[in-house]
Design an enzyme around this catalytic site. Structure first.
Site, short mmCIF file in Angstrom:
data_model
loop_
_atom_site.label_atom_id
_atom_site.label_comp_id
_atom_site.label_asym_id
_atom_site.label_seq_id
_atom_site.Cartn_x
_atom_site.Cartn_y
_atom_site.Cartn_z
NE ARG A 375 -4.00 0.00 2.32
CZ ARG A 375 -4.38 -0.73 3.37
NH1 ARG A 375 -3.74 -0.62 4.52
NH2 ARG A 375 -5.39 -1.57 3.29
CB VAL A 497 -8.04 -1.21 -5.97
CG1 VAL A 497 -8.99 -1.45 -7.11
CG2 VAL A 497 -6.89 -0.31 -6.43
CD GLU A 498 -2.85 -1.82 -3.04
OE1 GLU A 498 -2.41 -0.90 -2.34
OE2 GLU A 498 -2.12 -2.49 -3.80
N GLY A 499 -8.46 -1.04 -0.51
CA GLY A 499 -9.18 -0.33 0.53
C GLY A 499 -9.79 0.94 -0.03
#
Length: 813
Positions: A375, A497-499
């Site tokens: 991240r 994406v990725e949270g």
């Protein structure tokens, strides 16, 4: 009245310097000498010192009541929350969260550096790859990278940057990995996604950290060579960002399977039978091995433990019977490989769990630890690369595009937008570079990773919007000459994406930060869960001391406008303003947690504001670090000052918003007096500063080049239609060189000295009347030709298939 003011001043002074208890007692004893009201106040003061100093009294009168209250209002940590809290490490963000950042510590963090090998890879292999990329071609025709590009990517190790050398990988630093991704992203968002994701959260990273020796020896060399293409299947259509709620379930049992890797058949082995449905899985349609996250159950106790084992990660070859992955999503018309994965009653052996049987049920912790690394790199690098591209192209564009006889960069409205682009780009790279420094020092700052992912993708949205506004129709018309449209389309992907960003802001940055970064909150919660009254008393006493110190410093600094120790230099004032806001944030966070308790998690508008303040203070500190890291150059000072001031202004705005909306109005009044004793102190960056930043960027010189380092800039003929970026700088240089001559022609026309009908004929007339030399007229014609090339947009045949191949055939004037 005077006595009370003296006492309040004494409280502020002692709290400000976090004085030891004996000094407090000495101050109380001194009050006794004053007689009258001062003596009575001194007695109360000494009584308070006795309560706080005697552990038995403190427990009975302070800690025990607080213990009971907090037991009621604070919910216990869930298993997934506990795993998230335990994942990663706490680093520089804790300095900010607790209200007293040690700037010497920040200065002493080593600056990230590239090795000779890494720099060479960026300058050569990455440069070559970027030159091979044609975003328009595979976005609108091929819907994939050409075979020769894929071959080059695999051969040169672009998808093996994180894999150790002994397995055939590059083993690059996190900083180098990010800069390679940044450069690719500055050329093509879709290509960057496809190349970055195998290096981010996925099988390679999980295997390298947790895999068995057998898994490492088999998979890592294959992943390094590109023999295997990985993907990681986590997101469920039924859970979305709540990965802990995935319904995909596997059951421990005995079964039989055929190993698609070698065709061997295995009977009656201990393993897992799993059914799952995943979507939004990058690389899934072309993957050969899938990392699968699912909930594992053991109803028969075959593993000898509990029935519900928990989230587990396993490696499955995509060629397994019953596993489906050959479908594609089309994310906002950005054609990187992304799609669904699903399977029903697929059986695999127990040793296909990543890390083997010992890691069954450890998947959530594994994901949290690895996700915080990825991240910090993938999407932040994508955002930085896109922002650098937008900053450079827009700086050039405002110099060549003219309205009302002037370059549009001369208009203040355009200049303000360009300055915002520069400041946000500076903030984005500074925030990521500081995080990368931590990663390469062995840290794994999970809270910072959430900040960087959220803020970089959100700031990119602002950068691209400003760039689109400035470019106008040049950025709206699609075609191979449009160098912004693909990045505009990719913005929502990074935000999602990725949270998802709303979840990251409202639940993760402050929610996880409060547990992880506060010096005492986690100890208090753990003591509550363990019914450890003595442990709670120790943590709570330290918490009270820290909070009172932050309150005092916030109040004093709020009156003076700044304060505390700070490095010297041109941005010394910014360090002191950050000191004030850090103390203000820390005290505000304590009051919000005290008055709202566990309800603060559900008050997302409030926790989001705390996240904004926290994030912007981190960003400001990262910008201060970057300015010094780059040599504190005087020519970069306006840009750095703008970036820092903007972050501090937004941090204070977030705190003011929380105070205005805190449900407990008595607590809000306390905060208003303590945090804003003379009102708000921070202002948005001044117009004059914005104008200076804009002017500096329009020089296309040192400041802009440092701001946009690691971007790709093609080296091609200025009239090459396949390289519209290459047309900008020659046009800008030619237009600037002929600007004085063009102004002279406009004045001559206004005076009636030039009467010819067309611009070309006016040039001939000017030469005839000796207003221009022939050479000057030729230089104007060449500048106009270059300008025409740079500003032309695409047009197509009636079926919108073939773009125009000769931009000069329509020339009328």
């Amino acid at each position: 009245m005077m006595e009370i003011l003296i006492v309040l001043a004494a409280v502020a002074a002692l709290s400000l310097f976090a004085a030891p208890l004996w000094l407090w007692a000495a101050a109380g004893a001194a009050m006794l000498l004053g007689g009258g009201l001062m003596m009575w106040l001194g007695l109360l003061w000494l009584a308070a010192c006795a309560v706080l100093g005697a552990a038995s009294l403190r427990v009975k009168l302070v800690s025990r009541p607080a213990f009971g209250l907090f037991k009621k209002i604070l919910p216990p940590l869930s298993a997934t929350e506990q795993a998230a809290v335990e994942a990663g490490t706490v680093w520089w963000e804790a300095e900010i969260f607790n209200g007293k950042p040690d700037w010497r510590k920040l200065q002493n963090y080593r600056d990230p550096k590239l090795t000779e090998e890494e720099q060479s890879f960026i300058d050569n292999e990455t440069e070559t790859l970027c030159a091979m990329l044609n975003d328009w071609r595979y976005t609108h025709r091929d819907k994939d990278l050409p075979p020769e590009v894929w071959q080059y990517v695999k051969e040169q190790g672009f998808i093996a940057m994180i894999i150790e050398k002994k397995y055939g990988g590059k083993q690059f630093s996190h900083y180098a990995h990010a800069k390679v991704a940044t450069k690719i992203a500055s050329r093509s968002p879709a290509a960057a996604y496809m190349i970055m994701l195998p290096n981010s959260l996925g099988p390679a990273e999980l295997i390298q950290h947790y895999g068995t020796a057998e898994q490492k020896d088999y998979y890592l060399p294959r992943l390094a060579k590109g023999t295997d293409i990985p993907c990681f299947a986590l997101t469920s259509p039924w859970a979305g960002s709540d990965a802990g709620a995935i319904p995909d379930t596997g059951t421990v049992c005995y079964g039989s399977y055929t190993d698609p890797r070698d065709g061997s058949r295995h009977e009656n082995v201990l393993g897992v039978r799993v059914s799952f449905e995943k979507r939004w899985i990058t690389m899934a349609p072309i993957a050969t091995v899938i990392g699968l996250a699912f909930k594992l159950r053991d109803p028969e106790g075959l593993l000898g433990g509990k029935t519900d084992i928990g989230i587990t990660c396993a490696l499955l070859p995509t060629a397994m019977e019953g596993l489906h992955h050959r479908r594609r999503h089309y994310p906002n018309e950005t054609p990187f490989w992304n799609g669904p994965v699903w399977g029903k009653d697929i059986f695999f052996p127990i040793d296909w769990i990543i890390g083997g049987q010992a890691y069954a049920g450890q998947g959530w912790r594994m994901l949290m630890e690895c996700l915080s690394i990825g991240r910090c790199i993938s999407l932040p690098s994508q955002s930085v690369g896109n922002a650098k591209h937008a900053a450079w192209t827009t700086s050039a564009w405002v110099g060549i595009r003219r309205q009302f006889g002037l370059p549009i960069g001369k208009f203040e409205g355009v200049g303000e937008a360009l300055a915002r682009i520069g400041a946000h780009t500076y903030q984005m790279e500074a925030a990521q570079d500081l995080a990368l420094a931590g990663l390469d020092m062995g840290e794994n700052p999970s809270v910072i990773s959430a900040m960087v992912k959220f803020n970089n993708t959100e700031r990119l949205r602002k950068v691209i919007n400003d760039a689109m506004d400035i470019h106008g129709g040049r950025a709206v018309v699609g075609g191979p000459r449009n160098y912004l449209a693909a990045m505009y389309n990719a913005v929502p992907i990074g935000i999602t994406v990725e949270g998802a960003n709303i979840l990251t802001r409202c639940l993760m940055i402050f929610g996880q930060g409060a547990y992880r970064c506060h010096n005492h909150v986690l100890n208090e919660i753990q003591a509550l869960q363990n019914n450890d009254e003595a442990g709670f008393d120790r943590a709570f006493a330290r918490h009270l001391k820290q909070s009172s110190s932050n309150a005092a410093r916030s109040f004093v600094y709020g009156i003076t406008g700044r304060g505390g120790r700070a490095p010297s230099g041109p941005l010394a004032s910014a360090y002191k303003r950050a000191n004030r806001l850090s103390a203000a944030f820390a005290f505000t966070a304590d009051v919000a947690m005290l008055t709202l308790g566990g309800d603060l998690k559900r008050r997302e508008s409030l926790s989001g504001r705390l996240a904004d303040a926290f994030s912007n203070l981190y960003t400001a500190s990262a910008c201060l670090k970057r300015f010094e890291q780059e040599g504190s150059r005087q020519e970069d000072l306006p840009l750095a000052e703008y970036a820092v001031s903007l972050a501090l202004y937004e941090a204070e705005t977030a705190l003011a918003g929380l105070v205005a909306n805190l449900p407990n109005r008595l607590a809000a009044a306390l905060l208003r007096v303590t945090v804003f004793p003379t009102g708000r102190r921070e202002n948005a960056p001044a117009d004059a500063l914005a104008h200076q930043v804009s002017a500096d960027m329009q020089q296309l010189g040192g400041t802009l080049e440092r701001l946009t380092r690691f971007r790709f800039h093609p080296q091609a003929a200025d009239d090459d239609l396949n390289e519209p970026l290459a047309a900008l700088k020659p046009a800008w240089e030619a237009v600037r060189q002929t600007d004085r001559l063009e102004q002279m022609l406009r004045k001559a026309e206004a005076k009636g000295e030039l009467t010819a009908a067309t611009p070309s004929e006016k040039l001939d007339e000017a030469v005839e009347k000796e207003l221009l030399t022939a050479e000057q007229a030729d230089s104007i014609r060449e500048a106009r030709r270059l300008l025409k090339n740079a500003i032309t947009v695409d047009d197509f045949d009636m079926e919108l298939n073939a773009p125009n191949t000769d931009i000069f055939e329509k020339r009328v004037f």
